[in-house]
Design a protein around this motif. Structure first.
Motif, PDB file in Angstrom:
ATOM      1  N   HIS A 162       0.830  -1.201   0.000  1.00  0.00           N
ATOM      2  CA  HIS A 162       0.000   0.000   0.000  1.00  0.00           C
ATOM      3  C   HIS A 162       0.870   1.259   0.000  1.00  0.00           C
ATOM      4  N   ASP A 164       2.653   4.547   0.979  1.00  0.00           N
ATOM      5  CA  ASP A 164       3.171   5.038   2.269  1.00  0.00           C
ATOM      6  C   ASP A 164       3.533   3.946   3.267  1.00  0.00           C
ATOM      7  N   LYS A 167       7.693   1.247   0.756  1.00  0.00           N
ATOM      8  CA  LYS A 167       8.367   0.559  -0.352  1.00  0.00           C
ATOM      9  C   LYS A 167       9.655   1.289  -0.745  1.00  0.00           C
ATOM     10  N   THR A 168       9.521   2.607  -0.970  1.00  0.00           N
ATOM     11  CA  THR A 168      10.676   3.388  -1.425  1.00  0.00           C
ATOM     12  C   THR A 168      11.756   3.433  -0.356  1.00  0.00           C
ATOM     13  N   THR A 169      11.329   3.630   0.880  1.00  0.00           N
ATOM     14  CA  THR A 169      12.299   3.700   1.977  1.00  0.00           C
ATOM     15  C   THR A 169      13.090   2.400   2.068  1.00  0.00           C
ATOM     16  N   LEU A 265       7.534   2.129  15.321  1.00  0.00           N
ATOM     17  CA  LEU A 265       6.508   3.077  15.765  1.00  0.00           C
ATOM     18  C   LEU A 265       5.751   2.563  16.985  1.00  0.00           C
ATOM     19  N   ALA A 298      12.304  -0.065   7.928  1.00  0.00           N
ATOM     20  CA  ALA A 298      13.069   0.385   6.765  1.00  0.00           C
ATOM     21  C   ALA A 298      13.792   1.684   7.104  1.00  0.00           C
ATOM     22  N   LEU A 299      13.106   2.532   7.869  1.00  0.00           N
ATOM     23  CA  LEU A 299      13.668   3.836   8.205  1.00  0.00           C
ATOM     24  C   LEU A 299      14.920   3.691   9.064  1.00  0.00           C
TER      25      LEU A 299
END
Ligand code: GDP
Length: 658
Positions: A162, A164, A167-169, A265, A298-299
């Motif tokens: 989905h 946000d 995926k990119t991170t 988180l 990922a972050l």
């Protein structure tokens, strides 16, 4: 297909269009304008005729020149009177070559070249679809016996999920970690795919996340992904695009790893995510299932090693290999245009090796490889299988999923390119995904259980569920046909739905929703049938009809007539003829007859000859008399009873609901 316009052929031949039209007219091709398209065979024939005319003209010009030379040096005076007169007459005519254009005289070599090209195009056209279809199959991993020259190749991974959810991170994190380990250089430029190496083993990531790219490739017949990563944010859970991604991955039949992201988180709720996954029949290993689920951030780059290790584990089972010495074959994953370099096309090399200087062909575009770059953007001289590489030198960009191959010569590439320009090349590649309700029967052939694949879009969940359960109800009523809802979602029909349908050989049904412009265009391009409805029974009616159309026909023997043998007589060359009276219905030539003698069947076969008063007839009705013969049966007896049957196709219907 592969037609060529008159003006462009004329231009190639160095002619004015009118000159070519004149030649075509000599061949009986009338009513054409410079913009008319002719097929390659006609082009070849016209070019050959032109070549003949040019040759004649050349000989004529040579003769004229000789005559002129002879006149000049006075030699003609020695020839006999008759000949002399003729030659002079010839020489006096103002010479005009019959090809309407003197330029052609110099163009012989050019002409021959074009004849060869056109012939190649005509040949390629004859080969037609056969030549095209295997291409997409080639994009699959090589199978069969592993040649000695083969090497292990890295798995190709695509990240889906989905918006946000990270995926990119994740892709950035993987790329950066990897580069930090490198001694020099960094990533100078993203080429659309990247490599990560873990303990000397490589993994290739497709940099375009999401299912649109994933499925677009599949729709073009190129399934490049070996492992799909479904990313789900721990604070958000399974969302609509997660569901879509699940369906896309399942439709592609690719192994999946779930990466539960953002576990850093405070709102992360892994149990909820697991429960939601279970609702979608994804059973994590820790709950006894077979889906690998890893928790990552990922972050903060946590859990990435686990993820990579799992990818390698799954890939190991797949035993991926390719042969550097095989013919080169690549699949386009990304392309763009650079102001100074022109088209930049990134391909994943499935097999073989590519080197600077090779001539490559992709869709209808071709070129000589001027530069190659590895995934970091570093120039390389050649690249072997399993790796992504960026290619500079093609005339045009390619689309994701297109196949790239090498050609022996520029000439071969040019003629292939021309052929492909004429055809809608893409539509050939997806030809196999072409699904239309009325064609479904042929498409499915003789497979014992036929599948009707459906992508279903509805306005709200309630209707989606109602439609799905109704479809399931229909499916249950027939063992021969299985209705398979590949994907069911809420909202407008999108391009992604179309691509999924194309890749899954499905039709798209919209229930109280419409298809957006890009979806409609995609539907046309990909030859996917999209049907929208407002009332549920209309959907069901249509599907019922489609199902009935898919059923194999059944045939029934129907009694059409009865006859009685009155006498028999032997006719030379024919055999025995039975003189009969038709007592009921009719006898027809070719029908199946059954001959009964006191309740015993003495013959069963076709009625081959039917005569009335010495004439062959097709039908004889009761109560007329006639003579009949059946090949292979001469043992007629007076009193035999004949029953005639025809085979009729019984229209099939769905069994009624209880
Ligand atoms: P995409 O749309 O799936 O490509 O998602 P992005 O990679 O763009 O991420 C969306 C947002 O989530 C960005 O603001 C990221 O910084 C954030 N994000 C991604 N991964 C993590 C993570 O592991 N932890 C936290 N806290 N935020 C993340």
């Amino acid at each position: 297909m592969a037609k060529i316009r008159i003006f462009s052929l004329a231009k190639k031949l160095g002619l004015r269009s009118e000159a070519l039209i004149a030649v075509l007219s000599e061949m009986g091709v009338e009513n054409v304008t410079p913009a008319s398209a002719i097929d390659p065979e006609t082009g070849v024939a016209a070019t050959e005729l032109l070549a003949e005319q040019a040759e004649e003209a050349r000989k004529g010009a040579q003769a004229a020149a000789e005559v002129q030379a002879a006149q000049e040096d006075g030699r003609h005076k020695v020839v006999k009177p008759g000949e002399k007169a003729e030659t002079e007459e010839w020489a006096e005519q103002e010479f005009s070559p019959p090809v309407h254009d003197a330029d052609l005289l110099e163009g012989m070599a050019e002409l021959e070249h074009h004849i060869a090209e056109l012939e190649a195009a005509a040949e390629a056209e004859r080969r037609g679809k056969e030549a095209v279809r295997p291409l997409s199959e080639l994009a699959a991993r090589p199978t069969g016996e592993r040649p000695e020259s083969a090497i292990d190749v890295p798995p190709v991974v695509t990240v889906l999920g989905h918006v946000d959810h990270g995926k990119t991170t994740l892709l950035d994190a993987l790329r950066d970690t990897n580069v930090a380990e490198e001694e020099s250089g960094g990533i100078t430029q993203h080429i659309g795919a990247s490599e990560v190496s873990v303990d000397g083993k490589a993994i290739v990531f497709v940099d375009t996340p999401g299912h649109a790219a994933f499925t677009a490739m599949r729709a073009r017949g190129a399934q490049v992904t070996d492992v799909a990563i479904l990313i789900v944010a721990a604070d958000d859970g399974v969302m609509p695009q997660t569901e879509e991604a699940i369906d896309h991955i399942r439709a592609a039949d690719v192994p999946m790893i779930v990466a539960v992201n953002k576990v850093d988180l405070p709102a992360a709720d892994i149990e909820t995510v697991q429960r939601e996954l279970l609702e979608h029949e994804i059973v994590p290993e820790n709950l006894g299932g077979d889906t690998v689920v890893v928790q990552i951030s990922a972050l903060h780059r946590e859990g990435l090693d686990d993820l990579l290790e799992m990818i390698l584990l799954i890939a190991e089972v797949q035993e991926l290999w390719a042969d550097p010495e095989a013919d080169f074959l690549g699949v386009v994953v990304e392309s763009s245009v650079d102001a100074s370099e022109g088209a930049l096309v990134t391909v994943l090399i499935r097999n073989g090796t590519i080197s600077v200087g090779d001539i490559v062909m992709c869709g209808s575009s071709w070129g000589r490889v001027r530069r190659l770059r590895d995934w970091r953007g570093k120039p390389v001289k050649s690249m072997g299988p399993g790796r992504p590489v960026e290619i500079v030198g093609l005339a045009d960009v390619g689309e994701a999923g297109e196949i790239m191959q090498t050609c022996q010569s520029a000439r071969e590439a040019r003629s292939l390119a021309e052929e492909r320009q004429g055809v809608k090349w893409e539509s050939h590649l997806v030809g196999q995904a072409e699904v239309q309700l009325r064609h479904i029967q042929q498409e499915l052939g003789d497979s014992p259980v036929k599948q009707l694949n459906i992508v279903l879009k509805s306005d709200v969940w309630g209707t989606a569920q109602a439609a799905e359960s109704n479809l399931a109800g229909l499916s249950e009523r027939l063992d021969e046909i299985e209705i398979n809802v590949v994907h069911s979602g809420v909202g407008e029909i999108t391009e992604s739905d179309i691509l999924l349908a194309a890749a899954s050989q499905a039709i798209v049904l919209g229930f109280r929703v419409t298809a957006g412009g890009s979806a409609r265009r995609a539907g046309e391009d990909e030859h996917v049938e999209v049907r929208t409805y407002d009332v549920i029974y209309e959907v069901l009616d249509d599907i019922r009809r489609a199902m009935v159309g898919m059923l194999d026909p059944i045939y029934e023997q129907q009694l059409v007539g009865e006859a009685e043998v009155l006498q028999t007589f032997r006719v030379s060359r024919v055999g025995v003829i039975a003189g009969c009276r038709v007592t009921n219905g009719r006898l027809e030539r070719g029908v199946r007859i059954e001959v009964m003698r006191s309740d015993e069947q003495v013959f069963d076969g076709p009625l081959t000859s039917l005569r009335r008063f010495e004439n062959d007839v097709a039908v004889v009705e009761a109560p007329q008399e006639c003579g009949i013969a059946a090949e292979g049966f001469n043992n007629w007896e007076e009193g035999d009873a004949i029953k005639a049957y025809i085979e009729v196709e019984i229209r099939r219907t769905l069994p009624e609901e209880d």
